[in-house]
Design a protein around this motif. Sequence first.
Motif, PDB file in Angstrom:
ATOM      1  N   ASN A  51       1.029  -1.274  -0.021  1.00 23.28           N
ATOM      2  CA  ASN A  51       0.101  -0.069   0.029  1.00 23.28           C
ATOM      3  C   ASN A  51       0.798   1.133   0.118  1.00 23.28           C
ATOM      4  N   PHE A  53       1.505   3.596   2.139  1.00 25.05           N
ATOM      5  CA  PHE A  53       2.518   3.435   3.555  1.00 25.05           C
ATOM      6  C   PHE A  53       3.739   2.592   3.270  1.00 25.05           C
ATOM      7  N   THR A  83       0.774  -0.552   8.457  1.00 22.92           N
ATOM      8  CA  THR A  83       0.243   0.867   8.685  1.00 22.92           C
ATOM      9  C   THR A  83       0.984   1.512   9.740  1.00 22.92           C
ATOM     10  N   LEU A 119       2.370  10.912  10.492  1.00 21.38           N
ATOM     11  CA  LEU A 119       0.991  10.608   9.458  1.00 21.38           C
ATOM     12  C   LEU A 119      -0.126  10.480  10.598  1.00 21.38           C
ATOM     13  N   GLU A 126      -3.331   8.585   7.088  1.00 21.03           N
ATOM     14  CA  GLU A 126      -2.999   8.379   5.740  1.00 21.03           C
ATOM     15  C   GLU A 126      -1.835   8.919   5.115  1.00 21.03           C
ATOM     16  N   LYS A 129      -0.810  13.365  -0.442  1.00 18.37           N
ATOM     17  CA  LYS A 129      -0.543  12.983  -1.826  1.00 18.37           C
ATOM     18  C   LYS A 129       0.282  14.044  -2.353  1.00 18.37           C
TER      19      LYS A 129
END
Length: 243
Positions: A51, A53, A83, A119, A126, A129
Amino acid sequence: MSTQRAKKSNPGVSGKRGSARSAYSKDEIREIFRRFSVQRPEPKGELEHTNAFTLLVAVALSAQATDVGVNKATKGLFAVADTPEKMLELGEEGLISYIKTIGLYRNKAKNVIAMSHKLIDEFGGEVPKTREELVSLPGVGRKTANVVMSMAFGKATIAVDTHIFRIANRTGLAPGKTPDQVEASLEKIIPPDYLFHAHHWLILHGRYVCKARKPDCPACVIADICKAAEKTSEMPAPLVPVE
């Protein structure tokens, strides 16, 4: 090859401040990336991740390390900590137990834990971006941010690593004294329709063909276009047909 010789032999290298003019015409540049696109229609990064992360962590760990080495270390790590929350539960010492085979592992472990804290505290757990938000994270520089933006979020960026920096200067494609200069030059000259994959094409070309110690010119699909000052003496392999 000395710096002085490279500057004299390569028309793209300049002593002026800032990035220099490319040694190639627009048509030559388009042909270079067209051939890369034929050779590798869908290039992929080699860092394993599950993912955004884990990609962020893998890229941060890859500084001054090989992708192969990072993948070996993160295979077990990401099985238990994929995560920010799980990474904090693992803790710095727990993280070190997985990444101690990677160079600078103690400093990298501190950064990953601090990154995970930020984070959670500022981004709801998350991965952000935007480049500005990404580089605000501990241990994340512009190159790491660009890789994440490209691979996780599908944005066309050029992450200038040692391979791209070497190719850009060796060939005269986008000469520059710093990674930022090379990045700016490449973004300016690469045709828009090739920009998204250009990052991976150049990295893979540098890793497997235009290598640091001895470029494999016989395997190079742009050997007849390349304007590097020095090349290996063997005859090049058959070229990708020109349209």
